[in-house]
Design an enzyme around this catalytic site. Structure first.
Site, mmCIF file in Angstrom:
data_model
loop_
_atom_site.group_PDB
_atom_site.id
_atom_site.type_symbol
_atom_site.label_atom_id
_atom_site.label_comp_id
_atom_site.label_asym_id
_atom_site.label_seq_id
_atom_site.Cartn_x
_atom_site.Cartn_y
_atom_site.Cartn_z
ATOM 1 N N HIS A 1 1.058 -1.273 -0.169
ATOM 2 C CA HIS A 1 -0.234 -0.125 -0.184
ATOM 3 C C HIS A 1 0.738 1.148 -0.001
ATOM 4 O O HIS A 1 1.595 1.267 1.088
ATOM 5 C CB HIS A 1 -1.277 0.114 1.276
ATOM 6 C CG HIS A 1 -2.380 -0.872 1.487
ATOM 7 N ND1 HIS A 1 -3.127 -1.216 1.568
ATOM 8 C CD2 HIS A 1 -2.610 -2.016 0.701
ATOM 9 C CE1 HIS A 1 -3.708 -2.042 1.538
ATOM 10 N NE2 HIS A 1 -3.243 -2.906 0.671
ATOM 11 N N TYR B 1 -9.243 5.427 7.227
ATOM 12 C CA TYR B 1 -9.219 5.521 9.025
ATOM 13 C C TYR B 1 -10.325 6.730 8.773
ATOM 14 O O TYR B 1 -10.325 7.734 8.152
ATOM 15 C CB TYR B 1 -8.120 6.031 9.706
ATOM 16 C CG TYR B 1 -7.148 5.042 9.301
ATOM 17 C CD1 TYR B 1 -6.192 4.718 8.871
ATOM 18 C CD2 TYR B 1 -6.891 4.566 10.388
ATOM 19 C CE1 TYR B 1 -5.401 3.337 8.480
ATOM 20 C CE2 TYR B 1 -5.943 3.996 11.129
ATOM 21 C CZ TYR B 1 -5.242 2.983 9.721
ATOM 22 O OH TYR B 1 -4.664 1.930 10.642
ATOM 23 N N PRO C 1 -4.672 -0.032 19.051
ATOM 24 C CA PRO C 1 -4.280 -0.716 17.210
ATOM 25 C C PRO C 1 -4.691 0.187 16.064
ATOM 26 O O PRO C 1 -4.173 -0.043 14.855
ATOM 27 C CB PRO C 1 -6.113 -1.871 17.189
ATOM 28 C CG PRO C 1 -6.592 -1.103 17.496
ATOM 29 C CD PRO C 1 -5.990 -0.379 19.560
ATOM 30 N N LYS D 1 0.833 -0.561 14.945
ATOM 31 C CA LYS D 1 2.433 -0.666 15.657
ATOM 32 C C LYS D 1 2.819 -1.486 16.085
ATOM 33 O O LYS D 1 4.327 -2.024 16.598
ATOM 34 C CB LYS D 1 2.588 0.713 16.302
ATOM 35 C CG LYS D 1 2.592 2.283 15.242
ATOM 36 C CD LYS D 1 3.745 2.148 14.778
ATOM 37 C CE LYS D 1 4.003 2.719 13.661
ATOM 38 N NZ LYS D 1 3.915 2.482 12.466
ATOM 39 N N TYR E 1 4.041 6.158 9.964
ATOM 40 C CA TYR E 1 2.504 5.430 10.179
ATOM 41 C C TYR E 1 3.926 4.222 8.946
ATOM 42 O O TYR E 1 3.126 3.117 9.786
ATOM 43 C CB TYR E 1 1.549 5.838 8.441
ATOM 44 C CG TYR E 1 0.611 4.430 8.388
ATOM 45 C CD1 TYR E 1 -0.748 4.101 9.307
ATOM 46 C CD2 TYR E 1 1.021 3.681 7.788
ATOM 47 C CE1 TYR E 1 -1.596 3.739 10.114
ATOM 48 C CE2 TYR E 1 0.113 2.561 8.047
ATOM 49 C CZ TYR E 1 -1.246 2.805 8.452
ATOM 50 O OH TYR E 1 -2.086 1.830 8.807
HETATM 51 C C1 PHB Z 1 -5.985 -4.636 10.232
HETATM 52 O O1 PHB Z 1 -6.136 -4.492 9.373
HETATM 53 O O2 PHB Z 1 -6.234 -5.227 11.095
HETATM 54 C C2 PHB Z 1 -5.525 -3.684 10.833
HETATM 55 C C3 PHB Z 1 -5.209 -2.563 10.825
HETATM 56 C C4 PHB Z 1 -4.552 -1.065 10.338
HETATM 57 C C5 PHB Z 1 -5.118 -0.247 11.711
HETATM 58 C C6 PHB Z 1 -5.801 -2.060 12.944
HETATM 59 C C7 PHB Z 1 -5.964 -3.221 12.042
HETATM 60 O O3 PHB Z 1 -4.620 0.493 12.022
#
Ligand code: PHB
Length: 392
Positions: free
Chosen positions: A75, A203, A294, A298, A386
């Site tokens: 990505h 997000y 989450p 990280k 990130y």
């Molecule tokens: C996930 O794909 O489970 C996932 C991705 C990004 C995050 C948290 C969980 O910040």
């Protein structure tokens, strides 16, 4: 009771413990790793799915497996969505980096396969694990899956035994400093049988709360939305979930592709750090020493980073006699841990709504997000955090 000996005893054979065992083997250092869970149990635990580029390199450059490059998805950015609009943070353009969508369970499978392939000593499904004498020559004891008791004497012991770590309690309370941050919310996570709704992660901030649109494969998707820590899963029918998710990401004609929901879970949400990460010959790594919310993706990356540093120092101590370098472990690991705590906290607080939020708070939050997406420096900082800070 048979007494065995090894150089490094590893309590916890999740990704951190297995990666350490793998790296040590490459340096000619013997280890024994144990875990109370069976291999199948770990393989079926759903965890987050984003790998920083340094984590990917650690898997590919050290010969674990290249599957992340063929089965994972690179990505080049993420979308921040608020006020009914999406704003892309272009990692490649801003900092020349990518992340890979590759679930933690796959990282675990690759590592477990690599350890089996290379003859690594990993014992899953043990019971009665215990450790003692961590300031001298530590002993790791357990009953194996066949019911046979073992004692393994080691030069060094590593506690990579997760957030409910038993090893952490070997740090005397007088020396152990624990930092907590509780959040008044949790995540409702679902697994969906549908094609992806977007090519990259979204997000989203909405007055009703946060939502995250992630992916797994061409036919399976992972999505989350902010909920109460005491949320009743049974109160959420598929229809209610879709209505909530669609509302939180709506704007500009965007719609999620719906499908059968195959899993519903409420995920805990907190920040925690234990300092120091070393006591005598015991070293903590990964969730045993720290957990992050989450939102910044990280957790696994930090765990892999811990063991990368720890391997380097154990290699210098064991193969070159430079034991004094082990004193630097805690400081070196914690520097990144606190950066990740800050980033995860920032991502969390700028995207979630608080139960006692005022209209001022909500407007200020939108101001903060606008500030980030309209500034190259603001966006680049998100991109840098990130995709992961460079390792020193
Ligand atoms: C996930 O794909 O489970 C996932 C991705 C990004 C995050 C948290 C969980 O910040």
């Amino acid at each position: 009771m048979p007494t065995e000996s090894t150089t490094v005893g590893i309590v916890g054979a999740g990704p951190a413990g297995l990666m350490l065992s793998h790296l040590l083997a490459l340096s000619g250092i013997e280890s024994v790793a144990i875990d109370i869970r069976s291999r199948e149990e770990i393989e079926h635990t759903n965890r987050a799915g984003i790998l920083e580029q340094d984590s990917v390199r650690l898997l590919t450059d050290t010969g674990v497996d290249g599957r992340v490059l063929t089965d994972g998805y690179e990505h080049h950015g993420i979308e921040l969505r608020f006020g009914g609009e999406g704003h892309r943070i272009n990692f490649q353009e801003l900092v020349g980096a990518s992340v890979w969508l590759y679930p933690q369970t796959d990282v675990f499978i690759d590592l477990a396969n690599a350890r089996a392939r290379d003859g690594g000593d990993v014992r899953f499904g043990v019971t009665n694990p215990a450790v003692r004498e961590v300031t001298g020559r530590p002993v790791m004891s357990f009953t194996d899956a066949d019911g046979v008791d073992h004692e393994v004497r080691c030069d060094y012991l590593v506690g990579s035994d997760g957030s409910r770590s038993m090893c952490r309690h070997e740090l005397p309370e007088s020396l152990r400093r624990q930092y907590y941050k509780e959040y008044p919310f949790a995540w409702f996570g679902i697994m969906v049988e549908a094609p992806p709704s977007a090519p990259e992660l979204i997000y989203a901030r909405h007055d009703r709360g946060f939502a995250l649109i992630s992916q797994r494969t061409d036919v399976l998707q992972r999505m989350y939305f902010q909920c109460s820590p005491t949320e009743d899963i049974d109160a959420w029918s598929d229809d209610r979930i879709w209505e909530e998710l669609q509302t939180r990401v709506e704007g500009g004609g965007f719609r999620l592709i719906e499908g059968p929901i195959t899993e519903k879970t409420v995920l805990p949400f907190r920040s925690f750090v234990c300092e120091p990460m070393r006591h005598g010959n015991l070293f903590l790594a990964g969730d045993a020493a720290h957990t992050v919310p989450p939102t910044g993706a990280k957790g696994l990356n930090l765990a892999l980073q811990d063991v990368k540093v720890l391997h380097e120092l154990l290699d210098a101590a064991i193969n070159l006699g430079k034991t004094e370098l082990l004193d630097t472990y805690s400081t070196r690991a914690l520097e990144r841990v606190w950066k990740a705590q800050q980033f995860s906290y920032r991502m969390t607080t700028m995207l979630h709504s608080l139960p006692d939020e005022t209209p001022f708070d909500a407007r200020r939050q939108l101001g903060q997000l606008n500030d980030i997406v309209s500034s190259r420096f603001g966006s680049a900082h998100i991109a840098e955090c990130y995709t992961g800070w460079p390792t020193t």
